[in-house]
Structures are given as structure tokens and as C-alpha cells.
Design a protein around this motif. Structure first.
Motif, mmCIF file in Angstrom:
data_model
loop_
_atom_site.group_PDB
_atom_site.id
_atom_site.type_symbol
_atom_site.label_atom_id
_atom_site.label_comp_id
_atom_site.label_asym_id
_atom_site.label_seq_id
_atom_site.Cartn_x
_atom_site.Cartn_y
_atom_site.Cartn_z
ATOM 1 N N PRO A 35 41.773 -23.961 -3.358
ATOM 2 C CA PRO A 35 40.866 -24.782 -2.542
ATOM 3 C C PRO A 35 40.615 -26.193 -3.074
ATOM 4 N N TYR A 36 41.582 -26.788 -3.677
ATOM 5 C CA TYR A 36 41.517 -28.194 -4.103
ATOM 6 C C TYR A 36 42.946 -28.704 -4.215
ATOM 7 N N GLY A 37 43.108 -30.013 -4.340
ATOM 8 C CA GLY A 37 44.443 -30.597 -4.379
ATOM 9 C C GLY A 37 45.151 -30.468 -3.043
ATOM 10 N N LEU A 38 44.378 -30.543 -1.947
ATOM 11 C CA LEU A 38 44.929 -30.346 -0.609
ATOM 12 C C LEU A 38 45.061 -31.668 0.135
ATOM 13 N N TRP A 39 46.148 -31.803 0.880
ATOM 14 C CA TRP A 39 46.346 -32.951 1.753
ATOM 15 C C TRP A 39 45.790 -32.661 3.132
ATOM 16 N N ALA A 40 45.389 -33.704 3.842
ATOM 17 C CA ALA A 40 45.045 -33.554 5.254
ATOM 18 C C ALA A 40 46.264 -32.991 5.979
ATOM 19 N N GLY A 41 46.035 -31.975 6.797
ATOM 20 C CA GLY A 41 47.122 -31.293 7.485
ATOM 21 C C GLY A 41 47.522 -29.985 6.833
ATOM 22 N N ASN A 42 47.110 -29.759 5.574
ATOM 23 C CA ASN A 42 47.409 -28.488 4.922
ATOM 24 C C ASN A 42 46.683 -27.341 5.620
ATOM 25 N N LEU A 43 47.267 -26.159 5.512
ATOM 26 C CA LEU A 43 46.678 -24.950 6.091
ATOM 27 C C LEU A 43 45.802 -24.274 5.048
ATOM 28 N N PHE A 44 44.552 -24.004 5.405
ATOM 29 C CA PHE A 44 43.669 -23.233 4.527
ATOM 30 C C PHE A 44 43.551 -21.819 5.066
ATOM 31 N N GLN A 45 43.603 -20.841 4.161
ATOM 32 C CA GLN A 45 43.430 -19.444 4.526
ATOM 33 C C GLN A 45 42.408 -18.798 3.605
ATOM 34 N N GLY A 46 41.646 -17.867 4.152
ATOM 35 C CA GLY A 46 40.670 -17.145 3.362
ATOM 36 C C GLY A 46 40.425 -15.769 3.940
ATOM 37 N N ILE A 47 39.786 -14.926 3.142
ATOM 38 C CA ILE A 47 39.397 -13.589 3.581
ATOM 39 C C ILE A 47 37.878 -13.539 3.676
ATOM 40 N N VAL A 48 37.364 -13.137 4.821
ATOM 41 C CA VAL A 48 35.924 -12.934 4.989
ATOM 42 C C VAL A 48 35.576 -11.563 4.426
ATOM 43 N N LYS A 49 34.625 -11.536 3.493
ATOM 44 C CA LYS A 49 34.239 -10.276 2.862
ATOM 45 C C LYS A 49 32.746 -10.008 3.022
ATOM 46 N N ARG A 50 32.431 -8.736 3.113
ATOM 47 C CA ARG A 50 31.039 -8.284 3.116
ATOM 48 C C ARG A 50 30.946 -7.123 2.144
ATOM 49 N N ASP A 51 30.074 -7.250 1.162
ATOM 50 C CA ASP A 51 29.965 -6.247 0.100
ATOM 51 C C ASP A 51 31.324 -5.987 -0.540
ATOM 52 N N GLY A 52 32.115 -7.059 -0.677
ATOM 53 C CA GLY A 52 33.398 -6.966 -1.347
ATOM 54 C C GLY A 52 34.550 -6.460 -0.510
ATOM 55 N N LYS A 53 34.290 -6.133 0.765
ATOM 56 C CA LYS A 53 35.338 -5.580 1.626
ATOM 57 C C LYS A 53 35.626 -6.543 2.785
ATOM 58 N N PRO A 54 36.901 -6.638 3.197
ATOM 59 C CA PRO A 54 37.253 -7.526 4.310
ATOM 60 C C PRO A 54 36.525 -7.145 5.598
ATOM 61 N N VAL A 55 36.192 -8.171 6.382
ATOM 62 C CA VAL A 55 35.520 -7.971 7.665
ATOM 63 C C VAL A 55 36.526 -8.246 8.787
ATOM 64 N N PRO A 56 36.992 -7.218 9.480
ATOM 65 C CA PRO A 56 37.966 -7.433 10.554
ATOM 66 C C PRO A 56 37.390 -8.291 11.681
ATOM 67 N N PHE A 57 38.180 -9.241 12.149
ATOM 68 C CA PHE A 57 37.880 -10.040 13.336
ATOM 69 C C PHE A 57 36.574 -10.843 13.224
ATOM 70 N N ALA A 58 36.209 -11.192 11.994
ATOM 71 C CA ALA A 58 35.019 -12.020 11.793
ATOM 72 C C ALA A 58 35.215 -13.380 12.461
ATOM 73 N N GLU A 59 34.142 -13.901 13.019
ATOM 74 C CA GLU A 59 34.192 -15.232 13.626
ATOM 75 C C GLU A 59 33.853 -16.281 12.571
ATOM 76 N N VAL A 60 34.651 -17.333 12.530
ATOM 77 C CA VAL A 60 34.486 -18.384 11.527
ATOM 78 C C VAL A 60 34.313 -19.722 12.242
ATOM 79 N N GLU A 61 33.243 -20.422 11.912
ATOM 80 C CA GLU A 61 33.007 -21.758 12.438
ATOM 81 C C GLU A 61 33.468 -22.789 11.407
ATOM 82 N N VAL A 62 34.049 -23.884 11.894
ATOM 83 C CA VAL A 62 34.609 -24.909 11.018
ATOM 84 C C VAL A 62 34.075 -26.270 11.455
ATOM 85 N N GLU A 63 33.579 -27.044 10.489
ATOM 86 C CA GLU A 63 33.157 -28.410 10.793
ATOM 87 C C GLU A 63 33.608 -29.357 9.693
#
Length: 261
Positions: free
Chosen positions: A160-188
Motif C-alpha cells: 500500500p505505498y510506492g503506487l502510481w496513479a492508475g495502479n490497481l489496489f486489492q484488499g480483503i475485507v475481514k471481520r473478526d479475522g475472517k473474510p466477508v463475502p460480497f462486502a460493499e466498499v466505498e472509495v473516495e
């Protein structure tokens, strides 16, 4: 509106049909912004982190922050409680916070914040956004994917650093350490005043994670980008009037991009 699962549905209270034409409630983002995302010999080892609760793409308004519940950092030296370093500063009559921190050794520093619950009258909900940002120090590039252990959290799959504009960011949404399927993510994007969104849908980008809780987004412009996975709390919380109300839990991470020049 098609109902979302209770694991991934952001809390929004529908307005009555009689209020057609009323303004749309835009996204809240807890900011945790360091003075730099990469510490090197040129920048020195001193950091300042600013904490504001606001609408970053619209440039405001600020919402008043209460004293954070916790603020800290995961670093090569372990976990460090930074709450005693907090300094309140009032901006436009609203409480915000900041802290100064000195990098002690090479490595990645994962700063995190649990703010005081915020009562959002318009949504009839309490909001708690668990927020983090990663700072690399002196090229060590180790530890950026460490989980803090927050109740809800985004684990970066891309450094999550050393990124150029246009790079693709990916992450895993977790709850209590476990992935959350189909979580909605807002980006600003944290607007520097150079962009005027042509319509409301351009203010907040909305994406959904896949069945494994993984989401992707290509950041088209240089600057700070906030990713907020909004989840419904398991238990209600008392608002300032003592009423039991729903809770919106947010898992946030901030990413900085630069133009390739």
C-alpha cells in the motif's frame, strides 16, 4: 432497493417518499493521513498524522470527533500505544486530532485508529470507522500486510505505498479475522480542490468484494484514496439520547498514489 446481507449492508435509513428531492447523505470517511507515506533520508524520521472525520471528495464539512478510543502503531519494535501523544485541534469549530511520531528503525509502520462512536442523526445510527494507514521507513518494505486485529479490517493484497496513479489496489475485507463475502466498499479521493464532481455518483465510488472478500480498484489520479468497507454491527449502541440504535462499522485503509513523471 435490493436488501444486502447483514454482513455487508451499510446502515442507511430510507427517507420517506414525501421527502422526495431531499439531499442525498454522502459518505463519511475517518481520515488518518500521515505527512508522508514513505520515510527516507530526504524526509527525515519525523511524522505527523492528522485525524479528521469528514467527506473527503467534497472537501468537508468536518464532523466533530470525540476523543479516540485507541490509536497506535504496529512496527518492527512491536505494538505501541500512541494515545498519550494525541493533540486535539479545533478546525471550523469542530474537534480533530493529530499526533507527532518519530520513526525509530527501518520497517513498515501500520498506524491505526479506533475513533469515538459518532452519532449520525440523518441515518439514525452510530458510526465507528476502524482506520489504518501504512508508512514505509528507509526501504525495509516488510510488515505492510500485517493485520492489526481490529474487529473489522482491510488486509492489503497490494503493497500500500510506492503506487502510481492508475495502479490497481486489492484488499480483503475481514471481520473478526475472517473474510466477508460480497462486502460493499466505498472509495473516495481526498480532493485537493482541483476536481468538481459532475454528479453525486462521482463523489463516492462503490464496489463489491467477491465471495472471498477480495475487492479491486484502479486509482485514476494522484493523491490520497480512502477505502471503506461498511458493515452492520452485531449489537445496537446507545445514542446521546440513550436510545438503542444500529451501528455502522467501517473498515478503512488509506493509500497514496503519485503521477508517473
Amino acid at each position: 432497493m435490493t436488501p444486502l446481507s447483514s454482513q455487508s449492508r451499510p446502515i442507511r435509513v430510507s427517507l420517506a417518499i414525501a421527502l422526495m428531492g431531499a439531499a442525498v447523505a454522502h459518505a463519511h470517511f475517518q481520515e488518518l493521513i500521515p505527512s508522508t507515506d514513505i520515510v527516507d533520508a530526504a524526509s527525515g524520521n519525523a511524522l505527523t498524522l492528522e485525524m479528521r472525520f469528514t467527506h473527503p471528495m467534497e472537501g468537508g464539512p468536518l464532523m466533530a470527533m470525540g476523543e479516540p478510543v485507541q490509536v497506535g502503531v504496529l512496527s518492527p519494535g512491536g505494538r505501541e500505544d500512541l494515545k498519550s501523544s494525541l493533540r486535539e485541534q479545533v478546525i471550523d469549530g469542530k474537534g480533530t486530532y493529530r499526533l507527532d511520531y518519530r520513526i525509530k528503525q527501518p520497517g513498515d509502520y501500520v498506524f491505526y485508529l479506533e475513533p469515538a462512536p459518532y452519532w449520525e442523526q440523518a441515518e439514525r445510527a452510530m458510526i465507528v470507522h476502524y482506520t489504518k494507514v501504512v508508512v514505509d521507513a528507509f526501504g525495509a518494505e516488510e510488515g505492510w500486510d500485517s493485520d492489526v486485529g481490529l474487529p473489522v479490517e482491510i488486509e492489503p493484497l497490494v503493497r500500500p505505498y510506492g503506487l502510481w496513479a492508475g495502479n490497481l489496489f486489492q484488499g480483503i475485507v475481514k471481520r473478526d479475522g475472517k473474510p466477508v463475502p460480497f462486502a460493499e466498499v466505498e472509495v473516495e479521493w481526498r480532493n485537493d480542490g482541483s476536481i468538481t464532481p459532475p454528479a453525486d455518483p462521482y463523489i463516492t465510488q462503490v464496489i463489491k468484494a467477491d465471495a472471498n472478500g477480495v475487492f479491486s480498484y484502479a486509482m485514476p489520479r494522484a493523491g490520497w484514496w480512502g477505502f471503506a468497507a461498511l458493515l452492520e454491527g452485531d449489537e445496537p449502541m446507545k445514542n446521546p439520547d440513550g436510545e438503542q440504535v444500529p451501528v455502522e462499522l467501517g473498515a478503512l485503509i488509506w493509500i497514496y498514489t503519485r503521477e508517473m513523471r
